[in-house]
Design an enzyme around this catalytic site. Structure first.
Site, mmCIF file in Angstrom:
data_model
loop_
_atom_site.group_PDB
_atom_site.id
_atom_site.type_symbol
_atom_site.label_atom_id
_atom_site.label_comp_id
_atom_site.label_asym_id
_atom_site.label_seq_id
_atom_site.Cartn_x
_atom_site.Cartn_y
_atom_site.Cartn_z
ATOM 1 N N ARG A 124 -27.513 -25.530 95.623
ATOM 2 C CA ARG A 124 -26.043 -25.526 95.653
ATOM 3 C C ARG A 124 -25.553 -24.974 94.313
ATOM 4 O O ARG A 124 -25.846 -25.549 93.269
ATOM 5 C CB ARG A 124 -25.515 -26.939 95.872
ATOM 6 N N HIS A 175 -15.136 -24.376 91.337
ATOM 7 C CA HIS A 175 -15.640 -25.545 90.602
ATOM 8 C C HIS A 175 -14.915 -25.588 89.250
ATOM 9 O O HIS A 175 -15.451 -25.189 88.229
ATOM 10 C CB HIS A 175 -17.158 -25.414 90.415
ATOM 11 N N GLU A 182 -14.928 -31.446 94.123
ATOM 12 C CA GLU A 182 -14.274 -32.658 93.599
ATOM 13 C C GLU A 182 -12.761 -32.485 93.488
ATOM 14 O O GLU A 182 -12.166 -32.701 92.414
ATOM 15 C CB GLU A 182 -14.849 -33.051 92.236
ATOM 16 N N ASN A 208 -19.642 -36.243 96.166
ATOM 17 C CA ASN A 208 -20.304 -36.393 94.875
ATOM 18 C C ASN A 208 -20.312 -37.880 94.565
ATOM 19 O O ASN A 208 -19.265 -38.463 94.272
ATOM 20 C CB ASN A 208 -19.574 -35.618 93.777
ATOM 21 N N TYR A 263 -21.980 -40.931 92.344
ATOM 22 C CA TYR A 263 -22.805 -41.299 91.196
ATOM 23 C C TYR A 263 -22.878 -42.802 90.988
ATOM 24 O O TYR A 263 -23.873 -43.300 90.471
ATOM 25 C CB TYR A 263 -22.239 -40.678 89.911
ATOM 26 N N GLU A 313 -23.728 -34.146 95.198
ATOM 27 C CA GLU A 313 -24.155 -34.461 93.830
ATOM 28 C C GLU A 313 -24.522 -35.932 93.762
ATOM 29 O O GLU A 313 -23.792 -36.784 94.276
ATOM 30 C CB GLU A 313 -23.034 -34.189 92.820
HETATM 31 C C1 NOJ Z 1 -19.116 -33.751 88.725
HETATM 32 C C2 NOJ Z 1 -18.974 -32.282 88.600
HETATM 33 O O1 NOJ Z 1 -18.895 -31.641 89.834
HETATM 34 C C3 NOJ Z 1 -20.001 -31.647 87.713
HETATM 35 O O2 NOJ Z 1 -19.427 -30.470 87.241
HETATM 36 C C4 NOJ Z 1 -20.397 -32.599 86.604
HETATM 37 O O3 NOJ Z 1 -21.223 -31.988 85.669
HETATM 38 C C5 NOJ Z 1 -21.081 -33.782 87.221
HETATM 39 N N1 NOJ Z 1 -20.241 -34.395 88.225
HETATM 40 C C6 NOJ Z 1 -21.568 -34.822 86.211
HETATM 41 O O4 NOJ Z 1 -20.524 -35.350 85.511
#
Ligand code: NOJ
Length: 541
Positions: A113, A157, A203, A344, A346, A412
Site C-alpha cells: 500500500r 495522504h 485518514e 487505520n 493502532y 495500517e
Molecule cells: C497514520 C498515517 O496515515 C501515517 O502517515 C502515520 O505515519 C502513521 N499513522 C503513524 O503515525
C-alpha cells in the site's frame, strides 16, 4: 403418541443444550484469542502487506518536475518540531523502488500500500500531467506486478499540492472536489489497468482534526485555544468543512470510477479513516454515553454519511450549523459510495465524560464530543477484554453491527519504536502477532449460535475484512517524530549515503508467517531471535 412427543421434546432440548454448550466452548476458545495460527487460517484471497505514503518514503521532493505539497511547506515551517529534518530525501524510494520491491519479495509480501504524490503527477494540482511522475508510478506498479505483489494505491495522504492550498485554500473550498476528481481520473486512466484497489483519502477524520483543529499536521491550521501557536485557521468550523469536502471529493471519484472505469477495470474504491476503539473509562452512564459520542464523531463522521447519507445526529446536534448540511444532491452522491472502508487502527482509548466542554462558548471537534480521551482505563472491574488488541475486534464488530458489515481493509497497524534502536524489535513482533490473531478472531467468530454452527459450512461469518497492512514497510519520515521514531519492518540507515535497508526481526517474523509457518509468540520470537543473532548484525538476508 404423547410418549413419542415427550421423547422427541427431550431430544430436542438435549440437542439445543448441546448446541448451546458447544457454542459457548467455541466462543470461549475464540474469545481467549487465537494464539497459534498460520497464513492458511485466513482466506486465500485475504491480502497481507505493508504500507507507506509518498511524502514519508519517496524523497526526490523537488526532482523531475515535482512541485511542493503542503507537507513540504509544513515541515519547513515547523523545523523546530522536526529538528530541521524533512522528507526531501526520506528513504529515497523514488530512486530505490526496485531494491524496495526486492525487500518486499524477500518478506513474501502479497500487497504493498503506497500513495501517489498528487503534486508529482500533476505538479500544480490541476493542469498538465508530469511525464516523469507518470513514468515513476508506472515503473513502481510494473515492478510490483512482475513480482506478484498487488498494488493498493492511496490517492491522497495529507499532501495537497501547495498551488491549490495557495490558490483557494485546499480542502476548505468545494473547488477541491472538482480538482480531486480530475486527478483521480488521471490515476484511474493511467494506472487502472493494473491497480484494482484504490483509496481516495487517507485518514480523512484524523487529517481534518490534525490539519484544521490542533494543527499537528499539514496544513497546520488552528485557532486558539485549541492548537499551539495558531497563526491561521478556525478550529470550530474548518475541520467540519474540510471533512465535508473530502467526503464529497471521495464520492465524486467513486461515481466517476463506476461510470467510466469499473466496467473494464473491475476495481474497488474506498475511503480510509483513523479507527481507534473507544471504551468508556468507567461504568458510569455518562462515560458510556461519552464513549458512544467519541465513536460517532470519529467513525460515524464518515461511515454514517457513506452508509446512511447523513452525519450522525449527535454531530449535527453538538456542532450545530458549524457542520455543513448534506443537501439532497450530496445525499445522492455520498450514500453507498464505497466498495470498502480502510481502517487505520493502532490503539484503544478510554473515554471520560467532560460536561464542562459544553459550557465553552467556542468549541472544536473534541469539545463537541465533550469527553476526555485517556490512555488508561479507570475501572479495572469493567467487563472489557484486557488485551490491547481487542480494540480492533471491537471496531470490526461495531462496523458489522451498525454499518451492515462493510468490506474493510486494516490499512495500517503497527508499533512505534525509537528509530535508531535495535533491529531486534520483539515488541513489534508481539504487537503484530496479537493484532493479526485478533483479526483472525474477528473474521471467524460470530456469537450467534446459528452462525457459529455454520462456520465450517459457509466459512467465515465474522467481520468482512479483506486484508491487513502493517505500518510501516520502512522507517520513514514520521508524522509525529520525524526520523526520531520509526514503525518500520526495515531500518533505513540514514548515515549511509546508499540508505541501505536492514530487515528487523519483525520482517523475518512476518515473512515466516506469510510462508505458512505456525506462529506462537514466544516460540516464534525465540526461533527468530536465535536465527537473527547468529547472522551478522546489520547484514541483509
Ligand atoms: C497514520 C498515517 O496515515 C501515517 O502517515 C502515520 O505515519 C502513521 N499513522 C503513524 O503515525
Amino acid at each position: 403418541m404423547s410418549k413419542l412427543r415427550s421423547l422427541s421434546m427431550a431430544m430436542y432440548v438435549d440437542v439445543v443444550f448441546l448446541a448451546l454448550t458447544m457454542s459457548q466452548i467455541m466462543a470461549r476458545m475464540v474469545l481467549v484469542g487465537v494464539e497459534n495460527y498460520t497464513r492458511a487460517d485466513f482466506p486465500a484471497d485475504f491480502a497481507f502487506g505493508a504500507a507507506t505514503s509518498a511524502y514519508q518514503v519517496e524523497g526526490a521532493a523537488f526532482e523531475d518536475g515535482k512541485m511542493p505539497s503542503i507537507w513540504d511547506t509544513f515541515v519547513r515551517a515547523h523545523s523546530d518540531f522536526y529538528g530541521g529534518a524533512t522528507g526531501d530525501i526520506a528513504c529515497d524510494q523514488y530512486h530505490k523502488y526496485k531494491e524496495d520491491v526486492q525487500c518486499m519479495v524477500d518478506t513474501s509480501l502479497e500487497a504493498y500500500r503506497f500513495s501517489i504524490s498528487w503534486s508529482r503527477l500533476i505538479p500544480n494540482g490541476r493542469g498538465p500531467v508530469n511525464p516523469k511522475g507518470l513514468e515513476y508510478y508506472n515503473n513502481l506498479i510494473d515492478e510490483l506486478i512482475i513480482h506478484g505483489i498487488q498494488p493498493h494505491v492511496t490517492m491522497y495522504h495529507m499532501d495537497t499540492p501547495q498551488a491549490l492550498e495557495d490558490g483557494y485554500g485546499g480542502w476548505l473550498s468545494r473547488t477541491m472536489v472538482r480538482d480531486f476528481t480530475v486527478y483521480a481520473d488521471v490515476c484511474f486512466k493511467e494506472f487502472g489497468d493494473r491497480v484494482r484497489h484504490w483509496t481516495t483519502v487517507n485518514e480523512a477524520n484524523a487529517f481534518a482534526i490534525g490539519g484544521y483543529d490542533n494543527a499537528l499536521i499539514p496544513p497546520g491550521r488552528c485557532s486558539l485555544p485549541f492548537g499551539l501557536a495558531c497563526t491561521k485557521g478556525n478550529s470550530s468550523t474548518e475541520p467540519y468543512i474540510a471533512a465535508h469536502n473530502m467526503l464529497l471529493a471521495h464520492s465524486s471519484a467513486v461515481k466517476l470510477y463506476n461510470r467510466k472505469y469499473k466496467g473494464s477495470q473491475h476495481g474497488f474504491v474506498g475511503l480510509n479513516i483513523y479507527a481507534p476503539w473507544f471504551f468508556p473509562y468507567t461504568k458510569a452512564a455518562e462515560d458510556i454515553k461519552a464513549a458512544q459520542r467519541a465513536i460517532d464523531f470519529y467513525i460515524g463522521w464518515f461511515l454514517h454519511p457513506l452508509v446512511f447519507g447523513d452525519y450522525p445526529d449527535i454531530m449535527k446536534k453538538n456542532a450545530g450549523t458549524r457542520i455543513p448540511a448534506l443537501t439532497r444532491h450530496d445525499f445522492e452522491l455520498v450514500k453507498g459510495s464505497f466498495d470498502f472502508i480502510g481502517l487505520n487502527h493502532y490503539a484503544t482509548f478510554y473515554i471520560k465524560d467532560d460536561p464542562s466542554s459544553h459550557k465553552m462558548e467556542i468549541r472544536d471537534v473534541n469539545t463537541d464530543i465533550a469527553a476526555t480521551i485517556m490512555y488508561e482505563r479507570g475501572d479495572s472491574s469493567l467487563d472489557q477484554d484486557n488485551e490491547t488488541s481487542s480494540g480492533l475486534y471491537e471496531v470490526l464488530e461495531y462496523l458489522k453491527r451498525v454499518y451492515a458489515n462493510p468490506p474493510t481493509y486494516v490499512h495500517e497497524n503497527g508499533q512505534r519504536t525509537v528509530r535508531n534502536g535495535t533491529l531486534n524489535d520483539t515488541a513489534r513482533v508481539e504487537y503484530m502477532h496479537a493484532y493479526i490473531g485478533t483479526l483472525l478472531r474477528a473474521l471467524s467468530f460470530n456469537d450467534s449460535l446459528f452462525l457459529v454452527f455454520h462456520l465450517q459450512n459457509i466459512g467465515r461469518n465474522g467481520a468482512n475484512s479483506k486484508g491487513y497492512f502493517m505500518w510501516s514497510f520502512l522507517d520513514g519520515f514520521e508524522v509525529v517524530g520525524g526520523y526520531q521514531k520509526g514503525f518500520g519492518m526495515y531500518f533505513v540507515d540514514l548515515s549511509d549515503k546508499q540508505l541501505k535497508r536492514y530487515p528487523k526481526l519483525s520482517a523475518h517474523w512476518y515473512s515466516n508467517f506469510l510462508r505458512g509457518r505456525s506462529i506462537g509468540p514466544n516460540e516464534a520470537i525465540e526461533a527468530e531471535h536465535q536465527h537473527f543473532v547468529s547472522s551478522t548484525a546489520k547484514s541483509s538476508w
